[in-house]
Design an enzyme around this catalytic site. Structure first.
Site, short mmCIF file in Angstrom:
data_model
loop_
_atom_site.label_atom_id
_atom_site.label_comp_id
_atom_site.label_asym_id
_atom_site.label_seq_id
_atom_site.Cartn_x
_atom_site.Cartn_y
_atom_site.Cartn_z
N GLY A 182 1.28 -1.26 0.13
CA GLY A 182 -0.01 0.18 -0.47
C GLY A 182 1.42 1.21 0.28
O GLY A 182 0.67 1.85 -1.06
N ASP A 183 1.81 1.28 0.74
CA ASP A 183 2.60 2.54 0.90
C ASP A 183 3.44 2.47 -0.24
O ASP A 183 3.28 3.47 -1.35
CB ASP A 183 3.86 2.31 2.08
CG ASP A 183 3.39 2.26 3.56
OD1 ASP A 183 2.47 3.35 3.68
OD2 ASP A 183 3.26 1.28 3.93
N SER A 184 4.15 1.60 -0.55
CA SER A 184 4.44 1.64 -2.37
C SER A 184 4.44 1.84 -3.12
O SER A 184 4.23 2.63 -4.21
CB SER A 184 5.17 0.31 -2.12
OG SER A 184 6.29 0.46 -1.16
N ALA A 186 1.25 3.48 -3.07
CA ALA A 186 1.02 5.36 -2.48
C ALA A 186 2.46 6.41 -3.44
O ALA A 186 1.83 7.37 -4.09
CB ALA A 186 0.05 5.68 -1.44
N GLY A 187 3.86 6.23 -3.06
CA GLY A 187 4.54 6.25 -3.32
C GLY A 187 4.55 6.46 -5.64
O GLY A 187 4.74 7.20 -5.85
#
Length: 411
Positions: A182-184, A186-187
C-alpha cells in the site's frame, strides 16, 4: 553484476537521468513518501531529504536484516538522496526549510495532514517565493474528507482499498502481501502525479498540489472489483493461488518436489500446452476449448495439468514448455535471482558501494531508458551527511552553520 554508484559529490554532474536538473525536497518518512523520492532520485533528480536530527527517518532502523542497527532497507530507500538534519520544531529550521523549498521544483511530504501548516510551510505560503512549486502530499486518506486527519498506515489503506479482503486462503482470515504494497503504491502514484504536474507546468508556469492517498492508490489497482459488485452482483473473495475462472493458471508440482507457475489461460496458449502434454485433442474438448468453459471447469483442469507436471523434473518441464512457447516460471527466492542469467544480462541487481559494508546488492533502478537511463549513484546516506554543503549552497557561512548546530537546529 555491474556497479552504477558514485559519491554524493558527483550527484549533479554525474546524473544523466531524464530528471537531471530537477530538485526535490523530501520531508516525509517511513515508506510512502520516501519511495516517491527514491523513484525520482533514480531517474536523476537531486533529492534533498530533511530528517529529524536525533534518529532521522525510522527506516534507518527498520528491516528484517540489520548490522549493528543499520538497516539494509535504508540503503535502498535512501539511495540517491542527500540528507539534511533539521529540527523543524525550531523556527530557524523552518526558515531553512522554506529557503530550501524556494529553490526546489518539488516538495514531497507524507506527514499527517496539517503538519506542514503547523510549521508555516503551507502551500500558499511556499508559492509566495516559488509560484512554480509542486507540492506532493502522500497520506493515508488524502487531504480532504472526514478521515483526512486520521493516522493512516499502509495496512489500513490496503484494507480500506479492497486488497486485504481478497488476499489469502479462503478458509482463513484475510491475509497480506509480504511487502508494504500500500505504501509503495501510494509512492508510485505520487511519482506519476509529480511528473504530470511538471509536464503541465511547462505550459502554465504554475505549480499545484499532488494529493496521493494510500487507500485510493490501492483502490486504483483493484481491476473491475466495483462494477463486478454493482452491476454483476459478484463480490470477489479470497481464492488462494488462483484467479477464479482464469484457467489453467496456477502453481503446479514437479517430480523433484518443486513448484512452477504455468499460465496457459489464453486459447492459443492452451492449445500449445495441450500439444506439450501429448494430448492435443484436449484443446478441442468443449469443456476446455475456450476461455469461459475452461473457467467453469477450473478445478478439474488444474488436476489434469498437475498430473502432467508431476511427471517431470522442474528443469525438464521448463525446457519442454518453453519449446512450445507456454509461459512457465519458477517461484524465485533471492538466491535464484542472484544466479539467474536474465537478471545478470540486464543488470537487474547491482552492487552499490557502502561506507560500512563495502558493497550492498540491491535491485537496480527501473524502468530502463535507452538514452537517459535511471541509475543508482550511491546508497542511503548517513544522517545529516549533507547538511553543511546544502546550507552553504543556501548562503549560510561557516560560523552561521556552527551556531545553528550549537543551538540544536541542525546536525
Amino acid at each position: 553484476m555491474s556497479t552504477t554508484a558514485g559519491t554524493s559529490e558527483q550527484l549533479e554532474s554525474s546524473s544523466t537521468g531524464p530528471l537531471s536538473g530537477l530538485r526535490v525536497v523530501e520531508m516525509g518518512q517511513l515508506i510512502a513518501g520516501p519511495f516517491c523520492g527514491q523513484l525520482l532520485g533514480d531517474l536523476g533528480a537531486d533529492v534533498i531529504k530533511i530528517e529529524e536530527p536525533t534518529k532521522g527517518d525510522p527506516m534507518r532502523q527498520w528491516g528484517q536484516a540489520q548490522v549493528e542497527g543499520d538497516s539494509f532497507w535504508w540503503s535502498i530507500l535512501g539511495r540517491n538522496k542527500r540528507s539534511v538534519a533539521l529540527n523543524l520544531r525550531e523556527a530557524p529550521a523552518q526558515e531553512i526549510a522554506r529557503k530550501l523549498i524556494g529553490s526546489a521544483d518539488i516538495v514531497l511530504e507524507n506527514f499527517r495532514p496539517g503538519s506542514m501548516e503547523k510549521w508555516g510551510l503551507d502551500y500558499e505560503t511556499l508559492i509566495e517565493d516559488n509560484p512554480g512549486l509542486i507540492m506532493v502530499r502522500v497520506s493515508g486518506f488524502g487531504q480532504t474528507g472526514p478521515y483526512s486527519s486520521r493516522a493512516g498506515y499502509g495496512s489500513i489503506g490496503e484494507a480500506m482499498g479492497g486488497m486485504r479482503y481478497i488476499v489469502g486462503d479462503p478458509e482463513k482470515p484475510p491475509s497480506r502481501v509480504g511487502i508494504s504494497i500500500g505504501d509503495s503504491l501510494a509512492g508510485m502514484f505520487a511519482t506519476i502525479g509529480a511528473l504530470a504536474a511538471v509536464r503541465e507546468r511547462e505550459r502554465s508556469g504554475r505549480g499545484q498540489i499532488v494529493d496521493s492517498s494510500i487507500y485510493e492508490s490501492v483502490l486504483g489497482l483493484m481491476e473491475s472489483l466495483i462494477p463486478d459488485w454493482t452491476l454483476g452482483g459478484v463480490q470477489r473473495e479470497r481464492t488462494g493461488a488462483i484467479l477464479p475462472k482464469i484457467a489453467p493458471s496456477n502453481v503446479y508440482p514437479t517430480k523433484d518436489g518443486q513448484w512452477l507457475i504455468i499460465a496457459a489461460n489464453q486459447d492459443t496458449v492452451f492449445k500449445r500446452l495441450c500439444a506439450a502434454m501429448g494430448n492435443p485433442e484436449l484443446a478441442e474438448d468443449e469443456r476446455y476449448a475456450t476461455h469461459v468453459p475452461r473457467g467453469e471447469h477450473q478445478a478439474e483442469l488444474d488436476e489434469l495439468v498437475g498430473t502432467f507436471s508431476s511427471q517431470y523434473q522442474a528443469d525438464e518441464l521448463i525446457d519442454l514448455l518453453n519449446e512450445y512457447s507456454v509461459p512457465v516460471g519458477r517461484i524465485f527466492r533471492v538466491e535464484d535471482m542472484l544466479s539467474d542469467p536474465q537478471f545478470a544480462a540486464r543488470g537487474s541487481i547491482v552492487d552499490v558501494p557502502h561506507k560500512d559494508h563495502g558493497e550492498v546488492q540491491m535491485q537496480n533502478a527501473f524502468p530502463r531508458l535507452s538514452r537517459t537511463d535511471a541509475s543508482i549513484r550511491w546508497s542511503g546516506p548517513a544522517l545529516g551527511q549533507h547538511t553543511d554543503e546544502v546550507l552553504a549552497d543556501l548562503g549560510y557561512d561557516t560560523s552561521g552553520i556552527e551556531s545553528l548546530r550549537t543551538q540544536g537546529v541542525i546536525r
